[in-house]
Design a protein around this motif. Structure first.
Motif, PDB file in Angstrom:
ATOM      1  N   GLU A  96       0.826  -1.207   0.000  1.00 52.15           N
ATOM      2  CA  GLU A  96       0.000   0.000   0.000  1.00 52.15           C
ATOM      3  C   GLU A  96       0.865   1.264   0.000  1.00 52.15           C
ATOM      4  OE1 GLU A  96      -3.532   2.023   2.737  1.00 52.15           O
ATOM      5  OE2 GLU A  96      -2.666   0.057   3.240  1.00 52.15           O
ATOM      6  N   LEU A  97       1.931   1.257   0.804  1.00 52.37           N
ATOM      7  CA  LEU A  97       2.816   2.421   0.829  1.00 52.37           C
ATOM      8  C   LEU A  97       3.484   2.618  -0.539  1.00 52.37           C
ATOM      9  CD1 LEU A  97       4.473   1.975   4.331  1.00 52.37           C
ATOM     10  CD2 LEU A  97       2.747   3.664   3.664  1.00 52.37           C
ATOM     11  N   ASP A  98       3.883   1.520  -1.159  1.00 51.03           N
ATOM     12  CA  ASP A  98       4.513   1.613  -2.479  1.00 51.03           C
ATOM     13  C   ASP A  98       3.518   2.158  -3.500  1.00 51.03           C
ATOM     14  OD1 ASP A  98       6.354   1.475  -4.444  1.00 51.03           O
ATOM     15  OD2 ASP A  98       6.345  -0.715  -4.633  1.00 51.03           O
TER      16      ASP A  98
ATOM     17  N   ASP B 246       0.904   4.063  -2.871  1.00 47.99           N
ATOM     18  CA  ASP B 246       0.697   5.486  -2.608  1.00 47.99           C
ATOM     19  C   ASP B 246       1.848   6.316  -3.165  1.00 47.99           C
ATOM     20  OD1 ASP B 246      -1.674   4.971  -1.390  1.00 47.99           O
ATOM     21  OD2 ASP B 246      -0.845   4.944   0.662  1.00 47.99           O
ATOM     22  N   SER B 247       3.068   5.776  -3.004  1.00 45.52           N
ATOM     23  CA  SER B 247       4.219   6.518  -3.519  1.00 45.52           C
ATOM     24  C   SER B 247       4.144   6.648  -5.037  1.00 45.52           C
ATOM     25  CB  SER B 247       5.513   5.826  -3.106  1.00 45.52           C
ATOM     26  OG  SER B 247       6.626   6.487  -3.654  1.00 45.52           O
TER      27      SER B 247
END
Length: 372
Positions: A347-349, A351-352
């Motif tokens: 998820e963080l990837d 979003d990035s």
């Protein structure tokens, strides 16, 4: 004035017994008798009353003993014998076979009671036995079987028989009985020639084999019940411990499941948002308004977002599989945690990458305005 005295053989004699004939009265006046009232033995003399002359109207009996002049005082302080005591022990010695008494008895039942009825026995009074060391015991009355003592009978008037004397009788194998003097006289007079039972004050109590076995069985049963109660209490504590552990594990699993459902909901919202943004990007940009380089960059970004969505879908399937296994076996918590961390990283990837695409789209919009 008293009615009991010791004769020359040391036996007690009642003064009324010596009134039967004139010869017996004359013999009594000449014989030596000693006082039973005083501490020291000293001579006493017998007195006879002329009952015919008095017409029987007198408060005293037909005969009595009195101290001789200068002899020992007037009955001070000795352990003398009362008339009731003397009468009782002579009843016990002279009426053998008419009375009976219990000598031994089981303390728990009535099936093993030993009764002395005087069968094949003769009675005697003032029986004396010498002990080692010069001491001796004098018994009020005894039952003899031939020349051997079978039972010792003591009469209680002022004090009970000492335990040492009773223990000596039991050690010698004699049965022992002690009776209240007034009780003996009363029972004998009320019986009027019929057999009667005397109350022994010193019954030897014992425990028969049947009662002992019954008592031991009760002890064994109580011990078995105690062991069963202890075992039941231990099993109950173990059951409560297992039940508490199970409830704690269920609460823990419920909380984990709630957390997983919240995470799944969050991931679903994130996936929907990413899908919505991807659709907006596809509708906003086209190859006609962009240069070749910008179009290739945007295409690559969109492909990256699609790849991220694919990885997210795979992570969600993995998470659903872990949750399914978690409901069956709580040992998969570590695997679930790793999968969760992996999803967070994805998820963080995503979003990035999404932020990179948004920045790229903003730059392309600026360029587009310049073209027009």
């Amino acid at each position: 004035m008293f009615v009991i005295a010791y004769n020359e053989q040391g036996r007690t004699v009642h003064a009324h017994e010596l009134c039967a004939t004139a010869e017996l009265r004359a013999w009594a006046r000449k014989s030596r008798f000693e006082c039973v009232e005083c501490t020291e033995r000293h001579p006493v003399h017998i007195c006879f009353r002329d009952m015919e002359k008095l017409g029987g109207r007198t408060s005293h009996g037909p005969a009595w003993w009195h101290h001789s002049a200068g002899g020992g005082g007037g009955g001070g302080g000795g352990g003398g014998e009362s008339e009731t005591h003397w009468h009782a022990k002579h009843i016990l010695s002279e009426h053998v076979g008419r009375y009976s008494f219990v000598t031994k008895k089981c303390k728990s039942c009535e099936r093993h009671t030993v009764v002395e009825a005087g069968a094949d026995a003769t009675g005697a009074v003032e029986r004396e036995e010498k002990l080692v060391g010069g001491r001796s015991y004098r018994f009020d009355a005894v039952l003899l079987e031939g020349a051997r003592v079978r039972s010792v009978l003591e009469v209680w008037a002022n004090h009970e028989t000492s335990e040492a004397k009773r223990a000596y009788c039991l050690e010698q194998g004699y049965t022992f009985g002690e009776f209240d003097a007034a009780h003996v006289v009363q029972q004998h007079e009320q019986a009027q020639g019929a057999p009667y039972r005397l109350q022994n004050l010193k019954i030897a109590y014992f425990e028969c084999s049947e009662c002992r076995e019954c008592r031991e069985d009760k002890v064994r049963i109580q011990e078995m019940l105690r062991v069963l109660r202890v075992e039941e209490e231990r099993e109950e504590r173990e059951r409560q411990r297992v039940e508490s552990k199970r409830l704690a594990q269920e609460r823990k699993d419920f909380l984990i499941l709630q957390a997983r459902l919240a995470e799944e909901k969050h991931l679903a919202l994130t996936h929907a948002r990413l899908e919505r943004e991807r659709c907006e990007h596809e509708s906003t940009f086209s190859a006609e308004n962009l240069g070749v380089l910008e179009h290739s960059r945007l295409s690559a970004s969109l492909l990256g977002i699609e790849a991220e969505c694919v990885r997210y879908a795979e992570g969600r399937r993995a998470l659903n599989a872990v949750i399914a296994r978690k409901t069956q076996n709580s040992e998969c918590f570590e695997e679930e945690r790793l999968a969760h961390n992996k999803l967070l990283a994805l998820e963080l990837d995503a979003d990035s990458r999404r932020m990179k695409v948004i920045m790229l789209m903003r730059r392309m919009r600026v360029r587009e305005t310049k073209y027009y």
